[in-house]
Design a protein around this motif. Structure first.
Motif, PDB file in Angstrom:
ATOM      1  N   ARG A 188     -10.381  -1.523  -3.458  1.00  0.00           N
ATOM      2  CA  ARG A 188      -9.376  -0.539  -3.063  1.00  0.00           C
ATOM      3  C   ARG A 188      -8.423  -0.310  -4.230  1.00  0.00           C
ATOM      4  O   ARG A 188      -7.886  -1.260  -4.804  1.00  0.00           O
ATOM      5  CB  ARG A 188      -8.610  -1.016  -1.823  1.00  0.00           C
ATOM      6  CG  ARG A 188      -9.490  -1.311  -0.636  1.00  0.00           C
ATOM      7  CD  ARG A 188      -8.678  -1.864   0.522  1.00  0.00           C
ATOM      8  NE  ARG A 188      -7.897  -0.804   1.169  1.00  0.00           N
ATOM      9  CZ  ARG A 188      -6.687  -0.997   1.702  1.00  0.00           C
ATOM     10  NH1 ARG A 188      -6.114  -2.184   1.641  1.00  0.00           N
ATOM     11  NH2 ARG A 188      -6.051  -0.006   2.291  1.00  0.00           N
ATOM     12  N   GLU A 198       0.831  -1.201   0.000  1.00  0.00           N
ATOM     13  CA  GLU A 198       0.000   0.000   0.000  1.00  0.00           C
ATOM     14  C   GLU A 198       0.869   1.255   0.000  1.00  0.00           C
ATOM     15  O   GLU A 198       0.572   2.233  -0.682  1.00  0.00           O
ATOM     16  CB  GLU A 198      -0.915  -0.019   1.229  1.00  0.00           C
ATOM     17  CG  GLU A 198      -1.835   1.178   1.350  1.00  0.00           C
ATOM     18  CD  GLU A 198      -2.746   1.084   2.560  1.00  0.00           C
ATOM     19  OE1 GLU A 198      -2.875   2.101   3.284  1.00  0.00           O
ATOM     20  OE2 GLU A 198      -3.326  -0.002   2.797  1.00  0.00           O
ATOM     21  N   MET A 217      -4.616  -5.959  -3.383  1.00  0.00           N
ATOM     22  CA  MET A 217      -5.785  -5.205  -3.857  1.00  0.00           C
ATOM     23  C   MET A 217      -6.207  -5.682  -5.241  1.00  0.00           C
ATOM     24  O   MET A 217      -7.404  -5.739  -5.560  1.00  0.00           O
ATOM     25  CB  MET A 217      -5.468  -3.711  -3.913  1.00  0.00           C
ATOM     26  CG  MET A 217      -5.197  -3.061  -2.567  1.00  0.00           C
ATOM     27  SD  MET A 217      -4.637  -1.355  -2.800  1.00  0.00           S
ATOM     28  CE  MET A 217      -3.933  -1.009  -1.182  1.00  0.00           C
ATOM     29  N   ARG A 258      -2.579   0.061  -7.568  1.00  0.00           N
ATOM     30  CA  ARG A 258      -3.033  -0.826  -6.491  1.00  0.00           C
ATOM     31  C   ARG A 258      -1.921  -1.809  -6.125  1.00  0.00           C
ATOM     32  O   ARG A 258      -0.992  -2.032  -6.923  1.00  0.00           O
ATOM     33  CB  ARG A 258      -4.274  -1.591  -6.922  1.00  0.00           C
ATOM     34  CG  ARG A 258      -4.053  -2.469  -8.129  1.00  0.00           C
ATOM     35  CD  ARG A 258      -5.296  -3.204  -8.577  1.00  0.00           C
ATOM     36  NE  ARG A 258      -6.333  -2.315  -9.053  1.00  0.00           N
ATOM     37  CZ  ARG A 258      -7.266  -2.680  -9.937  1.00  0.00           C
ATOM     38  NH1 ARG A 258      -7.264  -3.916 -10.425  1.00  0.00           N
ATOM     39  NH2 ARG A 258      -8.186  -1.838 -10.324  1.00  0.00           N
ATOM     40  N   PRO A 312     -12.421   2.954   0.814  1.00  0.00           N
ATOM     41  CA  PRO A 312     -12.793   1.862  -0.098  1.00  0.00           C
ATOM     42  C   PRO A 312     -14.264   1.942  -0.510  1.00  0.00           C
ATOM     43  O   PRO A 312     -15.099   2.522   0.186  1.00  0.00           O
ATOM     44  CB  PRO A 312     -12.537   0.599   0.732  1.00  0.00           C
ATOM     45  CG  PRO A 312     -11.646   1.033   1.847  1.00  0.00           C
ATOM     46  CD  PRO A 312     -11.997   2.456   2.127  1.00  0.00           C
ATOM     47  N   TYR A 357      -9.568   5.245  -3.527  1.00  0.00           N
ATOM     48  CA  TYR A 357     -10.364   4.167  -2.943  1.00  0.00           C
ATOM     49  C   TYR A 357      -9.550   3.311  -1.971  1.00  0.00           C
ATOM     50  O   TYR A 357     -10.075   2.336  -1.436  1.00  0.00           O
ATOM     51  CB  TYR A 357     -10.941   3.271  -4.048  1.00  0.00           C
ATOM     52  CG  TYR A 357     -11.973   3.944  -4.903  1.00  0.00           C
ATOM     53  CD1 TYR A 357     -13.129   4.476  -4.346  1.00  0.00           C
ATOM     54  CD2 TYR A 357     -11.799   4.058  -6.285  1.00  0.00           C
ATOM     55  CE1 TYR A 357     -14.087   5.093  -5.135  1.00  0.00           C
ATOM     56  CE2 TYR A 357     -12.750   4.671  -7.071  1.00  0.00           C
ATOM     57  CZ  TYR A 357     -13.890   5.191  -6.497  1.00  0.00           C
ATOM     58  OH  TYR A 357     -14.836   5.806  -7.282  1.00  0.00           O
ATOM     59  N   ILE A 358      -8.288   3.669  -1.761  1.00  0.00           N
ATOM     60  CA  ILE A 358      -7.516   2.989  -0.715  1.00  0.00           C
ATOM     61  C   ILE A 358      -7.869   3.610   0.631  1.00  0.00           C
ATOM     62  O   ILE A 358      -8.180   2.917   1.600  1.00  0.00           O
ATOM     63  CB  ILE A 358      -5.999   3.095  -0.983  1.00  0.00           C
ATOM     64  CG1 ILE A 358      -5.641   2.346  -2.271  1.00  0.00           C
ATOM     65  CG2 ILE A 358      -5.217   2.512   0.201  1.00  0.00           C
ATOM     66  CD1 ILE A 358      -4.171   2.420  -2.638  1.00  0.00           C
TER      67      ILE A 358
END
Length: 695
Positions: free
Chosen positions: A305, A271, A328, A324, A299, A295-296
């Protein structure tokens, strides 16, 4: 088709502790039960459940799910019973098979009702165990892959539409984007064949012409990442035809005008690396405002994510980029199924929030149309995020309003909503929320959901709750009306009718609830004489009973049967006029002509679309007539009314002078056509200077 040993070997590769003998028995069981049955393609029918089981092995599903996939059609399409499945393979498999099994013998009157009943059972099953949904999605995907073998175009279109409306959104909701995309594409080919072919051909052309360009962009992005010392892979991907077509429809553009047909995906190891890559990309190329979504950090509701951004590449070319991690990416392709953990007991949340919403809709939807409409709304794909004043996050569809937000927080809050503040400012309840809005709902215990909310709410949960409240209020009105009618009916009998007689009557009418009896009386389901016969068997022989004659000449469509109404005194509507109703709590519905000025002052009432019944006959119209002041003028207009068989209900002298007299009169007529004949006749005689309708 997978052979028996191939399927079992697939399962044993990722689940070495699985019961090999049980898997073999399930394979043999489905082959024997389906026997000589054939699919539309001519293949043995058992090839379908075997292929569905194969799809489940791709997701590395547990033993129970694989067996469920093998048996999922045996109860519906063979003589197998749920009890037999339970005896041979255990109660858990039986429960899952029952959840997947469609109701095949529904006595419904429409396709919508059959679809709704199937969906109803299905939603209840997936609320209990999400594996039902996984098997069902695989079942639908394989059926879509073989849809072309079905000869009937209408049946193919029906299945494709159901897939697009229900199953593809369900796949999206649990993050199974590969399933979603393939189902959408296969359904798109059936529903819009010309558009699908045009876009597919255009994509093939772009692929040839822009192949080198895609490679160059990917190489440039990869170079920036390597220079930053980050380990990540970059790949170009082409958006699928249905996604392109939908964006063309939403943006009202041609395919040539779309700048984001190709997108690029960057997959990192962690991440943290996602944000490092984002920094490298944004430092090198300008970001397109409004096209960045993290969206991380936040979410999607289905657990998706990723970071989405659009950058300006060389020569002002817009390029969409998704960033991603590997974990993910696995989640984005197979969603909830990607981290299934039945062996460790670490199950994904089968009671996800959106499923709970669907179940609440299921419980409040009144009929098939309600259920289908509201579930489609609940599975709507484009979402925004809004926050409560305390920071709680709620996802809503685009177009959602404060009322939708209130119902997303809690049904009780939605019911009591009277106002809203968005980002600290008071706003109308129909205001459309934007991404990131902070919403503060104002409530009152005396508030009830308003019918006009149905004109702007965007979520199925809100729509279902509002309709349920309105139905309950209408029922209360019917109960009260039924009590009034009941009182009038028994008042015509000389002896007092008590509670004991009422209880006996309900037994004879097979009605358990007194309020339901009153609803049936008000809505005309129980005739007056039938009610008296139930109350006092043999009452017709009673010489003391005088039964009143009832005028049933006027009927109005659009009202709840038996609901009290009054014709507007301001406009005097008659059959043939376009009419609308104003409904206020604890009052009869006021019926007005569509152009009545009173309607402008009816903002505190609910509007009801109305029309006259086919055989409606008889109402009072109001006339304003100016006649010459000479002997016999009044007799001339009276003769016209007599000739046309119209009764004068009221006559009022308005003004008089040496030349003219004016009168306002109420005239009982059959309908608008009858009235217009009379009006034309009045205007044709010398005695009348002017004749107009008053409204």
């Amino acid at each position: 088709m997978l052979r028996q040993y191939e399927l079992v070997e697939r399962v044993m590769e990722y689940a070495p502790d699985a019961d090999e003998d049980r898997l073999n028995r399930a394979y043999v069981f489905t082959v024997q039960k389906h026997g000589s049955q054939k699919r539309a393609s001519g293949d043995p029918y058992f090839s379908h459940p075997v292929e569905v089981a194969g799809l489940m092995t791709d997701l590395q599903m547990d033993e129970e799910t694989i067996i469920t996939a093998l048996l999922h059609d045996t109860v519906e399409d063979t003589l197998t019973t749920i009890e037999e499945v339970s005896d041979k393979f255990g109660p858990e498999v039986a429960r899952l098979v029952d959840g997947v099994t469609k109701l095949s013998k529904i006595e419904a009157q429409s396709e919508d009702q059959r679809a709704a009943e199937n969906l109803r059972k299905f939603l209840l099953a997936i609320s209990d165990d999400i594996r039902v949904l996984l098997v069902k999605l695989a079942d639908r995907l394989h059926n879509m892959r073989t849809l072309n073998y079905i000869k009937s175009p209408l049946k193919r279109a029906r299945i494709a539409k159901e897939t697009m409306d229900i199953y593809a959104p369900l796949a999206e909701r649990i993050g199974m984007y590969e399933y979603m995309r393939e189902m959408q594409l296969l359904a798109f080919e059936q529903l819009e064949p010309d558009a699908c072919k045009t876009i597919t051909d255009k994509l093939a052309q772009i692929r040839v012409n822009a192949g080198a360009e895609v490679s160059d962009i990917a190489a440039s992005i990869q170079k920036q990442i390597i220079e930053g010392g980050i380990d990540a892979s970059v790949s170009g991907r082409e958006k699928h035809p249905y996604s392109i077509w939908r964006k063309m429809q939403e943006r009202h553009v041609t395919m040539d005008q779309m700048a984001d047909i190709n997108a690029f995906r960057i997959v990192t190891n962690s991440e943290e690396d996602c944000y490092k890559v984002l920094g490298r990309v944004h430092r090198k190329w300008k970001m397109v405002p409004g096209r960045f979504k993290d969206y991380i950090s936040t979410p999607k509701r289905n657990g998706y994510r990723s970071i989405h951004t659009t950058i300006m590449f060389a020569q002002n070319m817009r390029v969409e980029v998704q960033i991603r991690s590997k974990a993910m990416h696995e989640q984005s392709e197979f969603g909830l199924a990607a981290h299934w953990g039945y062996k460790t007991g670490d199950r994904p949340d089968g009671q996800a929030g959106w499923i709970r919403d669907l179940i609440e809709i299921l419980e409040t939807s009144h009929d098939a149309e309600d259920l289908l409409e509201n579930t489609r709304l609940a599975m709507y794909q484009d979402r925004i995020f809004a926050f409560t004043p305390k920071g709680a996050l709620h996802q809503l569809p685009k177009g959602a309003t404060p009322v939708d937000f209130a119902y997303a927080v809690h049904t009780d809050l939605g019911d009591k909503t009277v106002g809203a503040k968005v980002n600290g400012r008071h706003v109308p309840l129909r205001t459309i929320l934007a991404n990131g809005d902070m919403v503060d709902i104002l409530k009152s215990d005396g508030q009830l959901p308003q019918a006009n909310w149905l004109n702007f709410v965007a979520t199925g949960k809100a729509r279902a709750a509002v309709r349920r409240s309105i139905r309950m209020r209408e029922r209360s009105e019917l109960v009260e009306l039924g009590r009034q009618i009941y009182g009038e009916i028994i008042a015509h009998y000389p002896s007092k009718i008590g509670k004991k007689a009422l209880a006996k009557a309900m037994e004879r009418l097979e009605i358990e609830d007194e309020s339901q009896l009153m609803v049936d009386i008000a809505s005309g389901k129980i005739a007056d004489k039938a009610l008296l016969e139930a109350l006092i068997p043999g009452y017709e022989d009673d010489p003391d009973l005088e039964w009143p004659q009832q005028n049933k000449a006027l009927t109005i469509k659009g009202l709840t049967p038996g609901l009290a109404y009054q014709l507007g005194e301001c406009c005097h509507p008659i059959p043939g006029d376009r009419i609308v109703g104003l409904r206020r709590a604890n009052e009869p519905v006021q019926v007005h002509m569509i152009d009545c000025e009173t309607l402008a002052n009816g903002q505190d009432a609910d509007w009801v679309d109305l029309s006259w019944g086919r055989d409606s006959d008889g109402a009072t119209a109001r006339l304003h007539v100016i006649v010459h002041n000479r002997p016999g003028s009044l007799a001339d207009i009276a003769n016209i009314f007599a000739y046309h068989k119209a009764n004068i209900m009221n006559l009022k002298l308005g003004s008089r002078d040496t030349e003219f007299h004016s009168y306002e009169l109420d005239l009982e007529v059959h309908d608008l056509h009858h009235f217009m004949r009379i009006l034309s006749a009045l205007r044709a005689v010398d005695a009348v200077s002017r004749a107009d309708r008053v409204h």
